[in-house]
Design an enzyme around this catalytic site. Structure first.
Site, PDB file in Angstrom:
ATOM      1  N   LYS A  10       0.570  -1.248  -0.042  1.00  0.00           N
ATOM      2  CA  LYS A  10       0.070  -0.063   0.058  1.00  0.00           C
ATOM      3  C   LYS A  10       0.807   1.260  -0.047  1.00  0.00           C
ATOM      4  O   LYS A  10       2.072   1.168   0.416  1.00  0.00           O
ATOM      5  CB  LYS A  10      -1.166   0.000   1.316  1.00  0.00           C
ATOM      6  CG  LYS A  10      -0.274   0.013   2.384  1.00  0.00           C
ATOM      7  CD  LYS A  10       0.125   1.336   3.186  1.00  0.00           C
ATOM      8  CE  LYS A  10       0.853   1.073   4.488  1.00  0.00           C
ATOM      9  NZ  LYS A  10       1.883   2.326   4.825  1.00  0.00           N
ATOM     10  N   ASP A 137      -2.410  -1.712  10.075  1.00  0.00           N
ATOM     11  CA  ASP A 137      -2.576  -1.631   8.537  1.00  0.00           C
ATOM     12  C   ASP A 137      -2.915  -3.047   8.029  1.00  0.00           C
ATOM     13  O   ASP A 137      -3.334  -3.281   6.788  1.00  0.00           O
ATOM     14  CB  ASP A 137      -1.085  -1.584   8.214  1.00  0.00           C
ATOM     15  CG  ASP A 137      -0.781   0.011   8.054  1.00  0.00           C
ATOM     16  OD1 ASP A 137      -1.464   0.869   8.435  1.00  0.00           O
ATOM     17  OD2 ASP A 137       0.423   0.128   7.889  1.00  0.00           O
TER      18      ASP A 137
HETATM   19  O1  C5P Z   1      -0.461  -1.332  14.840  1.00  0.00           O
HETATM   20  P1  C5P Z   1       0.951  -1.671  14.479  1.00  0.00           P
HETATM   21  O2  C5P Z   1       1.551  -2.775  15.120  1.00  0.00           O
HETATM   22  O3  C5P Z   1       1.414  -1.449  12.972  1.00  0.00           O
HETATM   23  O4  C5P Z   1       1.662  -0.171  15.116  1.00  0.00           O
HETATM   24  C1  C5P Z   1       3.087  -0.154  15.075  1.00  0.00           C
HETATM   25  C2  C5P Z   1       3.542   1.065  15.996  1.00  0.00           C
HETATM   26  O5  C5P Z   1       3.222   2.222  15.237  1.00  0.00           O
HETATM   27  C3  C5P Z   1       2.893   1.066  17.209  1.00  0.00           C
HETATM   28  O6  C5P Z   1       3.462   0.586  18.306  1.00  0.00           O
HETATM   29  C4  C5P Z   1       2.709   2.817  17.475  1.00  0.00           C
HETATM   30  O7  C5P Z   1       4.218   3.168  18.092  1.00  0.00           O
HETATM   31  C5  C5P Z   1       2.648   3.350  16.184  1.00  0.00           C
HETATM   32  N1  C5P Z   1       1.297   3.585  15.832  1.00  0.00           N
HETATM   33  C6  C5P Z   1       0.709   4.646  16.277  1.00  0.00           C
HETATM   34  N2  C5P Z   1      -0.648   5.175  15.901  1.00  0.00           N
HETATM   35  C7  C5P Z   1      -1.097   4.141  14.884  1.00  0.00           C
HETATM   36  C8  C5P Z   1      -0.366   3.295  14.128  1.00  0.00           C
HETATM   37  C9  C5P Z   1       0.628   3.014  14.630  1.00  0.00           C
HETATM   38  O8  C5P Z   1       1.378   5.301  16.880  1.00  0.00           O
HETATM   39  N3  C5P Z   1      -2.432   4.739  14.400  1.00  0.00           N
END
Ligand code: C5P
Length: 297
Positions: A10, A137
């Site tokens: 993406k 994501d």
């Molecule tokens: O959800 P995911 O594991 O992909 O997110 C990885 C990191 O990205 C999270 O631990 C956080 O630090 C950051 N993040 C965030 N806000 C979001 C998505 C991700 O702060 N909406």
């Protein structure tokens, strides 16, 4: 018997980021567009959970249970009270730690492949729940196309797209840590506002107007990615000089994305980026692309 699922990368054509929430995540208005670079995940029966990976960046992919493909198998198996015994092979073509949701793609692909292999028959809503648990994501990797993600990016509203967009992706040396980029965003943006989707951007997607989309592209994480990796400014300048309608950092980076007028322009921009010495590789792709799709009957 094996099941293979193909899953797209993406690009975020808008990534509006609000202040950090009490749970550490950030509220987003995240406009996802799936692009035609794909990983393939193959699930085969095995005595124990095992991950293998091939592809140009395979040495950077964790093969332990931190891999989202392994976690997807474990979550699905736990829901059905079965053992997550499966061999998951990832044929990786999406840049690793690049801001293109390659790890999320593998999670969504593994989930769909295991569900088919084990006959667990999950509903679409069950699959989306597990995806949201895996990462912000991951639900989009399952659905593909184009969508607005709200909440931390996991709550999706599909968006209409009225044409084909042509992209060039400049792959940087090494990755960037998503949490580190969000942390840098917090440092640089103490007054972050509640995020909202851009109407001109949604309209450009709906009408398939590349020039209008170029004018509306935005990524609130770009200053943070550039602060952590200043050399990305050279890549952005090289792509723009080569005739891109616009360029931006993809998600949390360090991949940079360039919108081109048509397929021929995309090839010219990719060649110029390769010659510029400001990136490790340059790939062309189109969008929208379909979400996770089984390639085996
Ligand atoms: O959800 P995911 O594991 O992909 O997110 C990885 C990191 O990205 C999270 O631990 C956080 O630090 C950051 N993040 C965030 N806000 C979001 C998505 C991700 O702060 N909406």
């Amino acid at each position: 018997m094996s099941i293979t699922v193909r899953v797209p990368a993406k690009v975020n054509v808008q990534l509006a980021v609000g202040p950090a929430r009490p749970d550490g995540f950030h509220d987003l208005a995240n406009v996802f567009l799936a692009v035609s670079l794909y990983d393939e995940v193959t699930a085969t029966p095995a005595d124990t959970l095992r991950i293998t990976c091939t592809g140009p960046d395979a040495d950077q992919v964790p093969l332990d249970r931190t891999n989202l493909a392994a976690r997807a198998a474990e979550l699905l198996a736990a829901r059905h009270g079965i053992a997550p015994d499966v061999h998951l092979h990832i044929a990786k073509d999406i840049p690793v730690a690049g801001g293109m949701a390659g790890g999320s793609a593998d999670g969504a692909g593994a989930l769909l492949a295991c569900d088919a292999l084990w006959g667990t028959g999950s509903s679409r809503d069950d699959l989306l729940d597990i995806c949201a648990e895996l990462g912000s994501d991951v639900p989009f990797s399952l659905v593909g196309g184009a969508a607005l993600g709200t909440g931390r990016g996991e709550r999706l509203t599909p968006l209409p797209v009225g044409g084909t967009f042509h992209w060039v992706f400049a792959v940087a040396d090494g990755g960037l840590s998503t949490p580190a980029v969000y942390k840098e965003f917090d440092r640089l943006t103490p007054d972050a506002q509640a995020p909202a989707a851009s109407r001109p951007l949604l309209e450009a997607l709906r009408t398939g107007d590349a020039a209008a989309l170029a004018g509306a592209l935005s990524n609130d994480l770009q200053p943070a990615a550039l602060s952590l990796r200043p050399s990305l400014a050279d890549t952005l300048a090289a792509g723009t000089r080569a005739g891109a309608l616009a360029g931006l950092v993809s998600g949390s980076g360090p991949t940079t994305a360039f919108l081109a007028e048509d397929a021929a322009a995309a090839e010219r921009i990719a060649a110029a980026l390769r010659a510029s010495g400001t990136c490790r590789a340059a790939r062309t792709a189109t969008s929208p692309a379909p979400g996770a799709t089984p390639t085996t009957p």
